[in-house]
Design a protein around this motif. Structure first.
Motif, mmCIF file in Angstrom:
data_model
loop_
_atom_site.group_PDB
_atom_site.id
_atom_site.type_symbol
_atom_site.label_atom_id
_atom_site.label_comp_id
_atom_site.label_asym_id
_atom_site.label_seq_id
_atom_site.Cartn_x
_atom_site.Cartn_y
_atom_site.Cartn_z
ATOM 1 N N HIS A 4 -4.026 -1.297 3.980
ATOM 2 C CA HIS A 4 -3.249 -0.447 3.075
ATOM 3 C C HIS A 4 -2.586 0.650 3.915
ATOM 4 C CE1 HIS A 4 -2.161 1.519 -0.668
ATOM 5 N NE2 HIS A 4 -2.583 2.658 -0.145
ATOM 6 N N PHE A 5 -1.296 0.880 3.712
ATOM 7 C CA PHE A 5 -0.542 1.890 4.445
ATOM 8 C C PHE A 5 -0.325 3.116 3.570
ATOM 9 C CE2 PHE A 5 0.435 -2.079 6.484
ATOM 10 C CZ PHE A 5 0.439 -1.754 7.824
ATOM 11 N N VAL A 23 -16.087 -3.730 -3.319
ATOM 12 C CA VAL A 23 -16.744 -2.509 -3.799
ATOM 13 C C VAL A 23 -15.771 -1.819 -4.739
ATOM 14 C CG1 VAL A 23 -17.817 -0.340 -3.129
ATOM 15 C CG2 VAL A 23 -17.994 -2.321 -1.614
ATOM 16 N N SER A 24 -16.163 -1.666 -6.016
ATOM 17 C CA SER A 24 -15.213 -1.185 -7.029
ATOM 18 C C SER A 24 -14.789 0.266 -6.848
ATOM 19 C CB SER A 24 -15.769 -1.392 -8.431
ATOM 20 O OG SER A 24 -16.966 -0.660 -8.583
ATOM 21 N N ILE A 41 -10.657 9.781 1.513
ATOM 22 C CA ILE A 41 -10.015 8.640 0.873
ATOM 23 C C ILE A 41 -10.842 8.223 -0.332
ATOM 24 C CG2 ILE A 41 -9.339 6.227 1.183
ATOM 25 C CD1 ILE A 41 -8.770 6.950 4.122
ATOM 26 N N ARG A 42 -10.173 8.106 -1.475
ATOM 27 C CA ARG A 42 -10.813 7.666 -2.726
ATOM 28 C C ARG A 42 -10.090 6.416 -3.202
ATOM 29 N NH1 ARG A 42 -9.640 13.402 -4.824
ATOM 30 N NH2 ARG A 42 -10.998 14.615 -3.483
ATOM 31 N N VAL A 43 -10.853 5.359 -3.413
ATOM 32 C CA VAL A 43 -10.280 4.057 -3.738
ATOM 33 C C VAL A 43 -11.020 3.459 -4.928
ATOM 34 C CG1 VAL A 43 -9.802 1.756 -2.842
ATOM 35 C CG2 VAL A 43 -9.796 3.690 -1.291
ATOM 36 N N SER A 44 -10.274 2.807 -5.817
ATOM 37 C CA SER A 44 -10.864 2.061 -6.931
ATOM 38 C C SER A 44 -10.246 0.674 -6.995
ATOM 39 C CB SER A 44 -10.617 2.772 -8.266
ATOM 40 O OG SER A 44 -11.257 4.021 -8.278
ATOM 41 N N PHE A 45 -11.083 -0.302 -7.262
ATOM 42 C CA PHE A 45 -10.648 -1.686 -7.437
ATOM 43 C C PHE A 45 -11.135 -2.196 -8.783
ATOM 44 C CE2 PHE A 45 -10.662 -1.351 -2.831
ATOM 45 C CZ PHE A 45 -9.535 -2.057 -2.478
ATOM 46 N N GLU A 46 -10.375 -3.085 -9.379
ATOM 47 C CA GLU A 46 -10.789 -3.780 -10.595
ATOM 48 C C GLU A 46 -10.385 -5.236 -10.440
ATOM 49 O OE1 GLU A 46 -9.679 -3.686 -15.264
ATOM 50 O OE2 GLU A 46 -10.093 -1.746 -14.311
ATOM 51 N N ASN A 47 -11.364 -6.130 -10.552
ATOM 52 C CA ASN A 47 -11.134 -7.569 -10.376
ATOM 53 C C ASN A 47 -10.444 -7.880 -9.045
ATOM 54 O OD1 ASN A 47 -12.238 -8.181 -12.923
ATOM 55 N ND2 ASN A 47 -10.282 -7.687 -13.890
ATOM 56 N N GLY A 48 -10.851 -7.166 -7.989
ATOM 57 C CA GLY A 48 -10.294 -7.402 -6.667
ATOM 58 C C GLY A 48 -8.919 -6.827 -6.426
ATOM 59 N N GLU A 49 -8.360 -6.109 -7.417
ATOM 60 C CA GLU A 49 -7.027 -5.508 -7.295
ATOM 61 C C GLU A 49 -7.160 -3.996 -7.153
ATOM 62 O OE1 GLU A 49 -4.005 -7.120 -7.263
ATOM 63 O OE2 GLU A 49 -5.162 -8.979 -7.249
ATOM 64 N N SER A 52 -6.438 2.330 -7.823
ATOM 65 C CA SER A 52 -6.250 3.745 -7.526
ATOM 66 C C SER A 52 -6.488 3.972 -6.034
ATOM 67 C CB SER A 52 -7.230 4.574 -8.356
ATOM 68 O OG SER A 52 -7.199 5.926 -7.963
ATOM 69 N N TYR A 53 -5.620 4.802 -5.428
ATOM 70 C CA TYR A 53 -5.760 5.162 -4.023
ATOM 71 C C TYR A 53 -5.312 6.592 -3.867
ATOM 72 C CZ TYR A 53 -5.623 5.170 0.992
ATOM 73 O OH TYR A 53 -5.871 5.479 2.304
ATOM 74 N N GLU A 54 -6.156 7.405 -3.250
ATOM 75 C CA GLU A 54 -5.812 8.808 -3.018
ATOM 76 C C GLU A 54 -6.293 9.186 -1.631
ATOM 77 O OE1 GLU A 54 -6.187 13.048 -5.352
ATOM 78 O OE2 GLU A 54 -7.614 11.473 -5.804
#
Length: 60
Positions: A4-5, A23-24, A41-49, A52-54
């Protein structure tokens, strides 16, 4: 894992990180590869997608 860039919140250079979609919710510290300042860095995934990225500077 996928790359991710984003822009560093200190020097504004484009840098990249590897993210693990298995990891969700993730929060961690990564140093900028250009200016070496710490970035939270704060990241969220749902169903592998990625949902959210901050990337924020850590006031020191």
């Amino acid at each position: 894992m996928f790359e991710h860039f984003f822009q560093c919140p200190y020097c504004w250079e484009e840098i990249s990180v590897l993210l693990d979609p298995s990891v969700s919710g993730q929060t961690y510290i990564e140093d900028c590869e250009n200016c070496c300042n710490p970035i939270e860095i704060r990241v969220s995934f749902e169903n592998g997608e990625l949902t959210s990225y901050e990337a924020v500077n850590i006031e020191q």
